[in-house]
Write a protein that holds these residues in place. Structure first.
Motif, PDB file in Angstrom:
ATOM      1  N   VAL A  20       0.823  -1.209   0.000  1.00  0.00           N
ATOM      2  CA  VAL A  20       0.000   0.000   0.000  1.00  0.00           C
ATOM      3  C   VAL A  20       0.862   1.266   0.000  1.00  0.00           C
ATOM      4  O   VAL A  20       0.369   2.359  -0.253  1.00  0.00           O
ATOM      5  N   GLY A  21       2.162   1.121   0.220  1.00  0.00           N
ATOM      6  CA  GLY A  21       3.048   2.283   0.292  1.00  0.00           C
ATOM      7  C   GLY A  21       2.979   3.166  -0.948  1.00  0.00           C
ATOM      8  O   GLY A  21       2.645   4.360  -0.865  1.00  0.00           O
ATOM      9  N   TYR A  22       3.251   2.587  -2.130  1.00  0.00           N
ATOM     10  CA  TYR A  22       3.260   3.403  -3.346  1.00  0.00           C
ATOM     11  C   TYR A  22       1.862   3.859  -3.758  1.00  0.00           C
ATOM     12  O   TYR A  22       1.692   5.018  -4.140  1.00  0.00           O
ATOM     13  N   PRO A  23       0.843   2.986  -3.684  1.00  0.00           N
ATOM     14  CA  PRO A  23      -0.509   3.483  -3.971  1.00  0.00           C
ATOM     15  C   PRO A  23      -0.892   4.671  -3.085  1.00  0.00           C
ATOM     16  O   PRO A  23      -1.543   5.608  -3.547  1.00  0.00           O
ATOM     17  N   MET A  24      -0.470   4.650  -1.834  1.00  0.00           N
ATOM     18  CA  MET A  24      -0.788   5.776  -0.948  1.00  0.00           C
ATOM     19  C   MET A  24      -0.076   7.039  -1.442  1.00  0.00           C
ATOM     20  O   MET A  24      -0.649   8.129  -1.412  1.00  0.00           O
ATOM     21  N   VAL A  25       1.176   6.880  -1.908  1.00  0.00           N
ATOM     22  CA  VAL A  25       1.906   8.022  -2.460  1.00  0.00           C
ATOM     23  C   VAL A  25       1.170   8.564  -3.694  1.00  0.00           C
ATOM     24  O   VAL A  25       0.977   9.769  -3.850  1.00  0.00           O
ATOM     25  N   VAL A  26       0.736   7.631  -4.566  1.00  0.00           N
ATOM     26  CA  VAL A  26      -0.010   8.034  -5.759  1.00  0.00           C
ATOM     27  C   VAL A  26      -1.275   8.783  -5.357  1.00  0.00           C
ATOM     28  O   VAL A  26      -1.583   9.869  -5.877  1.00  0.00           O
TER      29      VAL A  26
END
Lengths: 400, 306
Positions: free
Chosen positions: A236-242
């Motif tokens: 979920v790290g990168y989706p949250m950044v997106v």
């Protein structure tokens, strides 16, 4: 700087910010009520159900969604993909704020808020919660250290405190200079430490429920719950950044950063894929799929979580057309974020069913107001921070 | 990042040495139950629902008088649980048992903390405010408690209650096994001392198991051949024998595995001497050092902020 983040310097008091203030005010009232009438006065918690949304959402979900901080740091700084550096700062800010509000949420939730320091002196190495607390405490410190250079960059050499504080200008400036110089040399320790601590407590948050095998629904109760928590946090790290970068750039009418977000979602295919395989594999191996069609709230929540929070966005991201459209990427990222949010809520609230005396739980209005108020306060401070500190990349500003 | 190979290896050397001195050892999980503890045997066939134990408990522990203490009738219409004002309660169950005139026969069941041999709450407590004493009592020390309520999440019997309406100094409330009384010679818990039908027998746990087995053997027509608490969640200090299935009197069906076993095994095998975090630190540091060197070779120094 490898990238040129700069303060937004836009008017702060937009209509959106005023809405946040309303929520913050309502939340503050509910918190005052909690500290005058007690937890029972503002929540629907019972002896059988001691943890509600303050733990399930404010703490567990807050920690999961702050995972962008350590995943981007690992990518850009440890694995040397400097291309992604522009998103490390907003992700770091989210993590700093996310964890700060986890602690504030805990202060509201625990019965003896004034005793929160006690775990530092009374250790129980058998307690999963003890390990989580120690990690969160140290990690929060690490996050503030990692964030300090951003403050130094903005104010070094031009510290200008108002009024009587102006006498401290020189001192503060010197401190910033020294901190900046020293931190530049040892920052690598804190960056690695941040990733290690994150892996530890992200997984241990899942171990919390392992002590209660008869209370958590078998669809979620598995010995590999810590592994699922870790892999989902990493996924979920990168989706949250997106998700947050898109919200921020569209709110400030900046370039959408698609050249960075699109490849991030490509990596997400693998990370989310790992989580999906482990999660579905666990269900197959333990044979818990037999519950899937029994129509209970728990089962339906599980189906929604896996179908719309994991499988659908994963399948979407396989298509290049989705990955190259700002809307597609945002929608997929939002689904993944929602999936992890629902997972944490499921593990701590929906799937938690004490067999003897559960009379159902739905959060009270004031309980919800506290959670909303904290989220609004987080967003407000994020807004203030990006307005006055060099966090967001703003080189290719598009005028509307 | 200004990490050089030399820096990194010096750092890791120190970290590695500290680990090498005390190598990680994955001990198999072992019960921490103290030997020769006290316990209580509750014989549900003897309990008549007089609720004297509720009254005695309140007196001994300085709790408010039980709800309608003299009532042995309508009070049973609702199923009660121990809470912050009552450490023990008696409930009445109609389990389908009938007498010779086909009239339903009630079964009365006392509820209180079971004082597990390996208590989930003791394992869970973040500050060690809950401890398993040598007497067998699971004791709560309010001076350490922060009010996280993880003990309540962990307890398989849903026993610990909370003073939800105290805004600043709420306590976890549960049966104390009258720790102070049973620490003294010939001391009995308040409830066991008052019980007029000897439904509650206090003694050494081993002795109680023998007593229970004897009763079961001598009256096979009366008792179910099961001592509840002998093996449940690794064994409990309070044990029950009954003529009706235990799940019909709200004693939950539980596995024999002690509740803390899985989480403690995972935690200790992963984190004893912090071997896995140190190892992860080392691996990530090695990556970082390598990636950073490649950058320097490419003559592309990176001083990027965080």
């Amino acid at each position: 700087m490898a990238h040129n983040a700069r303060p937004m310097n836009r008017p702060l008091w937009t209509p959106g910010v005023l809405v946040m203030l309303v929520f913050m005010f309502a939340g503050a009232l509910a918190i005052i009520a909690r500290f005058t009438g007690g937890i029972g006065y503002v929540t629907n918690l019972t002896h059988a159900r001691p943890w509600g949304i303050w733990v399930g959402i404010d703490v567990a979900t807050g920690v999961a969604l702050a995972a962008g901080g350590f995943t981007t740091a690992a990518l850009a700084h440890i694995f040397g993909r400097h291309y992604y550096e522009p998103v490390t700062r907003p992700a770091l800010l989210t993590a700093v704020l996310g964890y700060t509000f986890v602690v504030i949420g805990l202060l509201v939730d625990i019965g003896r808020s004034w005793a929160i320091w006690k775990p530092m002196f009374h250790w129980n190495f058998n307690s999963v919660l003890f390990e989580v607390a120690m990690c969160v405490m140290i990690y929060l410190t690490v996050l503030y250290i990692e964030f300090l250079p951003i403050v130094a960059e903005q104010f070094k050499g031009r510290v200008n405190l108002p009024g009587i504080l102006s006498k401290l200008n020189n001192l503060v400036d010197k401190l910033l200079q020294v901190a900046d110089r020293i931190l530049g040399k040892v920052m690598w320790v804190f960056i690695i430490l941040g990733v290690v601590l994150s892996c530890m407590h992200q997984s241990s948050l899942g171990s919390l429920m392992l002590v209660a095998p008869t209370k958590l629904h078998p669809l979620w109760y598995t010995p590999i719950l810590p592994l699922l928590f870790l892999t989902s946090a990493i996924a979920v790290g990168y989706p949250m950044v997106v998700f947050e970068t898109t919200l921020a750039t569209s709110s400030f009418k900046l370039n959408s950063e698609m050249h960075i977000l699109a490849p991030l979602t490509r990596i997400t295919i693998y990370l989310l894929g790992v989580y999906m395989v482990v999660k579905v594999g666990d269900m197959v191996v333990r044979g818990t799929w037999v519950y899937l069609l029994d129509g209970t709230t728990q089962t339906n929540a599980f189906i929604v979580e896996v179908l719309f929070g994991v499988m659908l966005p994963w399948a979407m991201l396989l298509f290049q057309r989705v990955r190259q459209s700002a809307k597609g990427v945002f929608f997929a990222a939002a689904l993944i974020v929602g999936g992890v949010v629902l997972n944490r809520i499921n593990v701590f609230i929906v799937g938690f069913k004490p067999p003897l005396s559960d009379n159902g739980y739905f959060p009270a209005v004031s309980e919800i107001l506290v959670t909303l108020g904290l989220v609004a306060a987080l967003m407000f401070i994020y807004r203030v921070a990006v307005t006055y500190l060099p966090v967001l990349q703003a080189s290719k500003e598009v005028r509307s | 990042m200004q990490i050089t190979r030399r820096h990194f290896f010096r750092f890791m050397g120190a970290a590695g040495a500290s680990v090498a001195v005390r190598p990680p050892s994955a001990h198999a999980w072992q019960s921490k139950a103290p030997p020769d503890t006290f316990g209580c045997l509750v014989d549900l066939t003897r309990c008549v629902g007089c609720r004297k134990c509720e009254e005695a408990c309140a007196t001994v522990n300085g709790l408010p008088e039980p709800e309608r203490a003299d009532c042995q009738c309508t009070i049973f219409e609702k199923n009660r649980r121990p809470d912050e004002t009552a450490f023990t309660v008696i409930n009445r169950y109609y389990t389908g048992k009938v007498d010779t005139f086909d009239k339903p026969v009630p079964t009365y069941a006392k509820v209180q903390c079971m004082h597990c041999q390996d208590p989930a709450c003791v394992s869970a407590c973040i500050v060690g405010a809950l401890t398993k004493e040598d007497t067998g009592a699971v004791r709560y020390d309010v001076s350490k408690c922060i009010g996280c309520r993880y003990c309540m999440v962990a307890c398989p019997f849903e026993i610990p209650a909370y003073e939800y309406f105290d805004p600043i100094t709420p306590r976890v409330m549960k049966c104390t096994f009258c720790q102070e009384r049973i620490s003294k010679a010939d001391g009995l818990p308040g409830c066991a001392a008052i019980c007029p039908t000897e439904a509650i027998t206090f003694g050494r746990r081993d002795t109680l198991l023998k007593v229970a087995k004897k009763r079961l053997k001598e009256n096979p027509g009366i008792y179910l051949q099961h001592i509840y608490g002998e093996k449940e969640v690794g064994g409990t200090a309070w044990m029950y024998i009954s003529s009706v299935p235990f799940d019909t009197v709200n004693l939950p069906t539980l596995p024999d595995t002690p509740a803390p076993k899985l989480s403690e095994t995972i935690q200790h095998s992963l984190f004893s001497y912090l071997w896995s975090p140190v190892l992860l630190f080392g691996v990530l540091g090695a990556f970082m050092a390598r990636c950073n060197q490649e950058d320097h070779k490419e003559n592309n120094p990176d001083k990027g902020g965080v």
